[in-house]
Design an enzyme around this catalytic site. Structure first.
Site, PDB file in Angstrom:
ATOM      1  N   GLY A   9      44.189  42.010  28.501  1.00 11.32           N
ATOM      2  CA  GLY A   9      42.848  41.716  28.458  1.00 11.32           C
ATOM      3  C   GLY A   9      42.158  42.473  27.436  1.00 11.32           C
ATOM      4  N   GLN A  12      35.388  42.924  27.078  1.00 17.29           N
ATOM      5  CA  GLN A  12      34.915  43.997  26.920  1.00 17.29           C
ATOM      6  C   GLN A  12      35.207  45.406  26.962  1.00 17.29           C
ATOM      7  OE1 GLN A  12      32.315  43.179  25.200  1.00 17.29           O
ATOM      8  NE2 GLN A  12      30.312  42.978  26.297  1.00 17.29           N
ATOM      9  N   GLY A  14      38.529  45.782  27.392  1.00 14.84           N
ATOM     10  CA  GLY A  14      39.732  45.739  26.671  1.00 14.84           C
ATOM     11  C   GLY A  14      39.502  46.456  25.368  1.00 14.84           C
ATOM     12  N   HIS A 175      36.750  50.858  45.781  1.00  9.83           N
ATOM     13  CA  HIS A 175      35.551  50.875  44.700  1.00  9.83           C
ATOM     14  C   HIS A 175      34.726  49.833  45.210  1.00  9.83           C
ATOM     15  CE1 HIS A 175      34.137  51.037  40.725  1.00  9.83           C
ATOM     16  NE2 HIS A 175      34.726  49.981  40.586  1.00  9.83           N
TER      17      HIS A 175
HETATM   18  N1  APR Z   1      46.001  36.724  31.074  1.00 10.52           N
HETATM   19  C1  APR Z   1      45.307  37.607  30.021  1.00 10.52           C
HETATM   20  N2  APR Z   1      43.837  37.841  29.813  1.00 10.52           N
HETATM   21  C2  APR Z   1      43.257  37.100  30.461  1.00 10.52           C
HETATM   22  C3  APR Z   1      43.703  36.197  31.404  1.00 10.52           C
HETATM   23  C4  APR Z   1      45.068  36.213  31.775  1.00 10.52           C
HETATM   24  N3  APR Z   1      45.797  35.194  32.801  1.00 10.52           N
HETATM   25  N4  APR Z   1      42.574  35.534  31.928  1.00 10.52           N
HETATM   26  C5  APR Z   1      41.587  35.921  31.666  1.00 10.52           C
HETATM   27  N5  APR Z   1      42.038  36.948  30.597  1.00 10.52           N
HETATM   28  C6  APR Z   1      41.013  37.885  29.759  1.00 10.52           C
HETATM   29  C7  APR Z   1      39.785  36.816  29.162  1.00 10.52           C
HETATM   30  O1  APR Z   1      40.119  36.141  27.976  1.00 10.52           O
HETATM   31  C8  APR Z   1      38.885  38.172  28.650  1.00 10.52           C
HETATM   32  O2  APR Z   1      38.925  38.197  27.348  1.00 10.52           O
HETATM   33  O3  APR Z   1      40.500  38.646  30.190  1.00 10.52           O
HETATM   34  C9  APR Z   1      39.505  39.317  29.555  1.00 10.52           C
HETATM   35  C10 APR Z   1      38.118  39.869  30.203  1.00 10.52           C
HETATM   36  O4  APR Z   1      37.280  40.355  29.551  1.00 10.52           O
HETATM   37  P1  APR Z   1      35.601  40.263  29.997  1.00 10.52           P
HETATM   38  O5  APR Z   1      35.240  38.896  30.201  1.00 10.52           O
HETATM   39  O6  APR Z   1      35.043  41.039  28.810  1.00 10.52           O
HETATM   40  O7  APR Z   1      35.598  41.206  31.070  1.00 10.52           O
HETATM   41  P2  APR Z   1      35.745  43.038  31.178  1.00 10.52           P
HETATM   42  O8  APR Z   1      34.224  43.442  31.160  1.00 10.52           O
HETATM   43  O9  APR Z   1      36.407  43.505  30.144  1.00 10.52           O
HETATM   44  O10 APR Z   1      35.846  43.118  32.582  1.00 10.52           O
HETATM   45  C11 APR Z   1      37.441  42.775  33.184  1.00 10.52           C
HETATM   46  O11 APR Z   1      37.582  44.542  34.610  1.00 10.52           O
HETATM   47  O12 APR Z   1      35.944  46.126  35.657  1.00 10.52           O
HETATM   48  C12 APR Z   1      36.655  44.698  35.674  1.00 10.52           C
HETATM   49  O13 APR Z   1      35.030  43.571  37.219  1.00 10.52           O
HETATM   50  C13 APR Z   1      35.717  43.512  35.962  1.00 10.52           C
HETATM   51  O14 APR Z   1      37.239  42.346  36.825  1.00 10.52           O
HETATM   52  C14 APR Z   1      36.801  42.526  35.572  1.00 10.52           C
HETATM   53  C15 APR Z   1      37.482  43.264  34.374  1.00 10.52           C
END
Ligand code: APR
Length: 315
Positions: A9, A12, A14, A175
């Site tokens: 991931g 944001q 990551g 959480h």
């Molecule tokens: N494999 C890999 N990456 C994936 C997959 C997958 N199957 N599906 C989605 N993603 C990626 C998306 O492309 C995206 O870049 O996961 C990333 C998530 O990033 P954001 O949408 O920016 O979310 P973020 O704020 O980083 O939060 C991620 O953490 O705190 C928790 O509730 C939050 O569940 C959420 C997670």
């Protein structure tokens, strides 16, 4: 030899993880995302900051699971974040499917890593990841307690005009809205809370902590908190990599501790180079015990829903 840290991931959280890990020179970074461009773009961008900041780290962006091979640490944020008005639990169906794919990728390519889950709903997703991947429970943990404790600390510090570093506190349980700030284990400048704050004000701060994530979702409108979640994840990775044997509140697998078993929930754990080396059992008063039980019950109930969504979790 530099450690290898893979981030599944590259959104944001990551991206922020990758930047913090680079600044701290904790290890080389692989940013994995199904959206390949995001992973490659962020790796390149942070890579181009290394000469300015003078840190010696390699970063790679990818959508190929083979690139995470033999990672020391894996931090998972793959999934969808909340939108205003949503609870973390509303993410369950979508993020469960995503975590199943991630678990397959990790199991195949890097089964000896220390895995930190951040994807929500946290306690359920970390439990499902462990089940799907079959990795040992001491090597699979969830990030939540450090974040929740740090939110509570921040609110107390603002209210009492005391630097955050002078406040000790710990938030346990799931959480979610039932998380439990441990008021009898909270000290401000070494003094117990009841000497410093009225009950009503304290109740407000506890409630604000429980809703701390939602407050930020509401402001951001698109997406959820990422700076503090990433900083908290990095603290856990650092404790493992540097064998710090630090006591940190994390979502860990309970096997009789706190009279609970077969469930992940937020408790203090010692993290060193064997992963979760020990679960620390605090002495809790009647209210703390009651509230922790309520919170863990909520986690178990949601896990039952997860098992209905994907019966593979019953195996
Ligand atoms: N494999 C890999 N990456 C994936 C997959 C997958 N199957 N599906 C989605 N993603 C990626 C998306 O492309 C995206 O870049 O996961 C990333 C998530 O990033 P954001 O949408 O920016 O979310 P973020 O704020 O980083 O939060 C991620 O953490 O705190 C928790 O509730 C939050 O569940 C959420 C997670």
């Amino acid at each position: 030899m530099k450690k290898k840290i893979s981030l599944i991931g590259a959104g944001q959280i990551g991206g922020t993880l990758a930047h913090l890990i680079s600044i701290k020179e904790l290890g080389n970074v692989v940013l994995f995302d199904v959206a390949e461009g995001i992973a490659k773009g962020k790796a390149l961008d942070i890579g181009q900051s290394t000469s300015v900041d003078g840190f010696d780290i390699n970063l790679k962006g990818t959508n190929n699971y083979e690139d995470i091979k033999d990672s020391d640490v894996i931090i998972i944020t793959a999934g969808v974040p909340r939108k205003p008005g949503m609870t973390r639990d509303d993410l369950l169906g979508t993020n469960l499917k995503i975590i199943k794919q991630v678990a397959e990728g990790v199991k195949k390519n890097s089964p000896n890593s220390f895995v930190i889950c951040i994807t929500n709903p946290l306690d359920i997703i970390v439990m499902a990841f462990q089940k799907y991947s079959g990795l040992p429970t001491n090597k699979v943990v969830g990030m939540a307690g450090i974040l929740d404790s740090s939110r509570f600390k921040y609110f107390l510090s603002e209210e009492l005009k005391v630097p955050v570093k002078n406040i000790e506190c710990i938030v346990l349980g799931g959480h979610g809205d039932t998380m439990v700030p441990m008021l009898n284990h909270t000290l401000v400048n070494g003094k117990p809370l009841n000497q410093l704050i009225t009950k009503d004000k304290l109740d407000d701060l506890v409630e604000r902590t429980r809703k701390g994530g939602a407050e930020i979702v509401k402001y951001l409108e698109k997406g959820s908190a990422f700076y503090a979640p990433a900083a908290s994840g990095v603290e856990m990775a650092e404790a493992y990599i540097k064998n710090l044997k630090k006591t940190l509140p994390c979502a860990a697998f309970l096997n009789g501790e706190y009279n609970e078993e077969n469930v992940y929930a937020g408790v203090p754990v010692i993290i060193g180079n064997n992963g979760v080396e020990k679960i620390v059992e605090l002495t809790l008063d009647k209210d703390e015990t009651k509230n922790l039980n309520i919170s863990i019950k909520a986690v178990k109930e949601l896990y039952k829903t997860a098992c209905k969504i994907d019966p593979d979790l019953n195996n």
